[in-house]
Design an enzyme around this catalytic site. Structure first.
Site, short mmCIF file in Angstrom:
data_model
loop_
_atom_site.label_atom_id
_atom_site.label_comp_id
_atom_site.label_asym_id
_atom_site.label_seq_id
_atom_site.Cartn_x
_atom_site.Cartn_y
_atom_site.Cartn_z
N HIS A 111 -0.87 9.42 11.96
CA HIS A 111 -1.92 10.44 12.07
C HIS A 111 -2.75 10.38 13.35
O HIS A 111 -3.92 10.72 13.35
CB HIS A 111 -2.85 10.34 10.86
CG HIS A 111 -2.19 10.76 9.58
ND1 HIS A 111 -2.87 10.94 8.41
CD2 HIS A 111 -0.89 11.03 9.30
CE1 HIS A 111 -2.02 11.31 7.45
NE2 HIS A 111 -0.82 11.36 7.97
N ASP A 148 4.06 4.85 3.36
CA ASP A 148 3.95 6.31 3.23
C ASP A 148 4.99 7.00 4.11
O ASP A 148 4.72 7.31 5.27
CB ASP A 148 2.54 6.78 3.59
CG ASP A 148 2.39 8.29 3.41
OD1 ASP A 148 3.24 8.89 2.73
OD2 ASP A 148 1.42 8.86 3.95
N ASP A 191 3.85 13.26 12.97
CA ASP A 191 3.77 12.63 11.65
C ASP A 191 4.99 13.01 10.81
O ASP A 191 4.90 13.70 9.82
CB ASP A 191 2.48 13.12 10.97
CG ASP A 191 2.26 12.47 9.62
OD1 ASP A 191 2.57 11.28 9.49
OD2 ASP A 191 1.78 13.16 8.70
N LYS A 240 -6.52 12.59 9.72
CA LYS A 240 -5.27 13.06 10.33
C LYS A 240 -5.60 13.81 11.61
O LYS A 240 -6.73 14.29 11.77
CB LYS A 240 -4.54 13.96 9.33
CG LYS A 240 -3.11 14.27 9.73
CD LYS A 240 -2.30 14.75 8.53
CE LYS A 240 -0.91 15.16 8.97
NZ LYS A 240 -0.02 15.42 7.86
N ASP A 267 -3.42 5.93 8.63
CA ASP A 267 -1.98 6.20 8.55
C ASP A 267 -1.48 6.24 9.98
O ASP A 267 -1.96 7.05 10.80
CB ASP A 267 -1.78 7.54 7.84
CG ASP A 267 -0.31 7.93 7.68
OD1 ASP A 267 0.44 7.81 8.67
OD2 ASP A 267 0.07 8.40 6.60
N GLU A 306 -8.63 9.18 4.23
CA GLU A 306 -7.54 9.14 5.20
C GLU A 306 -7.62 10.33 6.16
O GLU A 306 -7.53 11.48 5.74
CB GLU A 306 -6.19 9.17 4.46
CG GLU A 306 -4.98 9.18 5.39
CD GLU A 306 -3.65 9.30 4.64
OE1 GLU A 306 -3.66 9.52 3.41
OE2 GLU A 306 -2.60 9.20 5.30
N TRP A 364 -6.74 12.08 0.73
CA TRP A 364 -6.25 12.82 1.90
C TRP A 364 -6.19 14.29 1.50
O TRP A 364 -5.70 14.62 0.42
CB TRP A 364 -4.86 12.35 2.34
CG TRP A 364 -4.33 13.25 3.43
CD1 TRP A 364 -4.72 13.24 4.73
CD2 TRP A 364 -3.37 14.31 3.29
NE1 TRP A 364 -4.06 14.24 5.42
CE2 TRP A 364 -3.23 14.90 4.57
CE3 TRP A 364 -2.64 14.82 2.22
CZ2 TRP A 364 -2.38 16.00 4.80
CZ3 TRP A 364 -1.79 15.91 2.45
CH2 TRP A 364 -1.66 16.47 3.72
N ASP A 407 7.01 11.11 9.12
CA ASP A 407 7.24 10.31 7.91
C ASP A 407 8.66 9.76 7.78
O ASP A 407 9.24 9.77 6.70
CB ASP A 407 6.83 11.11 6.66
CG ASP A 407 5.33 11.37 6.63
OD1 ASP A 407 4.58 10.40 6.49
OD2 ASP A 407 4.92 12.53 6.78
N HIS A 439 -1.55 3.25 5.75
CA HIS A 439 -0.31 3.90 5.36
C HIS A 439 0.69 3.57 6.44
O HIS A 439 0.50 3.93 7.61
CB HIS A 439 -0.49 5.43 5.25
CG HIS A 439 -0.88 5.87 3.89
ND1 HIS A 439 -1.09 7.19 3.56
CD2 HIS A 439 -1.08 5.15 2.75
CE1 HIS A 439 -1.40 7.26 2.27
NE2 HIS A 439 -1.41 6.04 1.77
C1 RNT Z 1 -0.08 13.20 4.71
C2 RNT Z 1 -0.72 11.90 4.39
C3 RNT Z 1 -0.75 11.53 2.93
C4 RNT Z 1 0.52 11.86 2.20
C5 RNT Z 1 0.59 11.31 0.80
C6 RNT Z 1 1.68 11.92 0.00
O1 RNT Z 1 0.02 13.43 6.04
O2 RNT Z 1 -0.12 10.89 5.12
O3 RNT Z 1 -1.07 10.20 2.81
O4 RNT Z 1 1.64 11.43 2.90
O5 RNT Z 1 -0.63 11.45 0.19
ZN ZN Z 2 -0.61 8.91 4.64
#
Ligand code: RNT
Ligand code: ZN
Length: 409
Positions: free
Chosen positions: A254, A318, A286, A220, A251, A218, A177, A288, A278
């Site tokens: 994303h 994640d 996003d 986004k 993810d 990955e 990523w 988290d 993720h």
């Molecule tokens: C960031 C991505 C990525 C990170 C990690 C730490 O938006 O989701 O995967 O969260 O690599």
């Molecule tokens: Zn991620």
């Protein structure tokens, strides 16, 4: 009560014993970066660009010893099989090592740790939080020296992962990523993408045995500070992956907030033998947040289970919330995913799909509603008991906070 629950599920053709065994065997890769808010061991204790955490809950881990101490404690409260997902910035060295020069040597302590705890390792290049991120770009940079630095970094990471794979007898997932993007409306979107493609071609020119290394990219949609343009978008990486024999990592934070990320799983599995996830909770963006036993995650695990995807979908967590006790974040998030998986495994999908194929949407809807009142909680409690665990986690976590975390000043 468990015996009654077992009977209740058996009436729908579900073998609870079989389900519990399958659940215990479904590995979840635990991200090391919740322990210290994605800071790592190389950047002198701060995050610098490309990614962000919010909150300042006391007690975050600052050293290899503290991170592993926290992970060991968190793992002791997490049921089921676990892997550990490492980032390159968690290299263990006395002095910082340039990210394009890291070798397996800096990861020996992690390999040892993994062996000792029977936890296989996955890996991630860290293409953020580094002075070589130039004008917000890494692998897509127009500055050749910068682009090459990050290509070398990713190559080094794959080499390290190959060693993980060989020594742990299970392939290490290497997920790329990058933070590359722009806050301002770009004047050129093609150039950065062509450069990213070139970089990936160089990185993946080295072929590894899939028994040791699995590669994923990955995508986004946008991030804070890069609202106008993300080089590694969904379309970019899906096409790249399909044409170049690497996997996509999806993810669920994303995508646009109204997109159903669960729906992407069967779409991907129509074409790929594997994919990676993720698992996170995005609140409006996003963000988290810690994963929960909620609709979004249940839909994702539903798709994994009914696509027969437990061996195909590589599951990784994640999220990084610095506003709550980080151990609790680990355990609540991991358990929530296990609960979602349990719920999905306790569902008679064959019967529901039969109704769908017959066009009998009335019975399909009725059965779904009926299932919602089954005693899943009793099965969950029994599952925990067999793992030597119980439902309540906070007394132990509070004690750990008092005795360990609060002493980190
Ligand atoms: C960031 C991505 C990525 C990170 C990690 C730490 O938006 O989701 O995967 O969260 O690599
Ligand atoms: Zn991620």
């Amino acid at each position: 009560m468990f015996e009654e629950a077992k009977k209740a599920y058996a009436a729908y053709g579900i073998d609870v014993e079989e389900v519990m065994a399958k659940l215990a065997d479904s590995a979840i890769s635990i991200h090391c970066w919740q322990a210290d808010d994605v800071i790592g061991l190389q950047n002198g204790g701060s995050l610098s660009g490309g990614i962000q955490t919010t909150g300042n809950y006391p007690g975050k881990a600052r050293t290899f010893e503290e991170i592993t101490q926290d992970l060991e404690f968190a793992f002791s409260l997490m049921p089921g099989k676990k892997r550990l997902n490492l980032h390159a910035i968690y290299a263990v060295s006395e002095k910082p090592v340039p990210m394009n020069k890291i070798t397996v040597k800096e990861f020996e302590p992690w390999i040892e740790w993994g062996k000792k705890h029977n936890v296989p390792l996955d890996f991630n290049p860290t293409c953020f939080s580094n002075p070589m991120v130039t004008n917000g770009l890494t692998l897509s940079s127009p500055i050749e020296e910068v682009r090459e630095f990050w290509v070398e970094h990713c190559k080094a990471c794959r080499e390290i992962a190959e060693e993980f794979g060989k020594r742990q007898g299970s392939p290490s997932l290497v997920n790329i990523w990058i933070c590359d993007g722009m806050k301002e409306i770009p004047a050129d979107r093609l150039g950065p993408r062509q450069r990213l493609k070139k970089s990936l071609d160089e990185i993946y020119a080295v072929k590894y045995d899939k028994n040791y290394v699995l590669d994923a990219v990955e995508s986004k949609v946008f991030g804070i500070g890069v609202e106008s343009f993300t080089v590694g978008s969904n379309e970019f990486y899906q096409n790249y992956a399909a044409l170049n024999g690497v996997y996509c990592l999806i993810d669920n934070g994303h995508y646009h907030p109204t997109e159903n990320v669960a729906d992407k799983i069967p779409a991907m599995l129509t074409f790929y033998d594997k994919m990676a996830l993720h698992m996170t909770r995005s609140v409006r963006w996003d963000s988290d947040h810690v994963t929960l036993y909620d609709d979004t995650m249940r839909e994702i695990t539903d798709e994994i289970v009914r696509c027969n995807g437990l061996d195909k979908v590589i599951m990784a967590l994640d999220y990084f919330d610095a506003s709550v006790n980080r151990i609790a974040a680990y355990v609540i998030g991991q358990r929530s995913v296990q609960k979602c998986l349990l719920n999905s495994m306790l569902t008679p999908w064959k019967k529901l799909a039969e109704y769908q194929d017959k066009g009998d949407f009335t019975h399909m809807m009725a059965l779904r509603e009926e299932l919602k009142m089954l005693p899943i909680g009793e099965v969950w409690k029994e599952y925990l008991r067999r793992q030597g665990m119980e439902e309540s986690i906070m007394p132990q976590i509070d004690k750990y906070e008092r005795e360990v975390l609060s002493k980190r000043k």
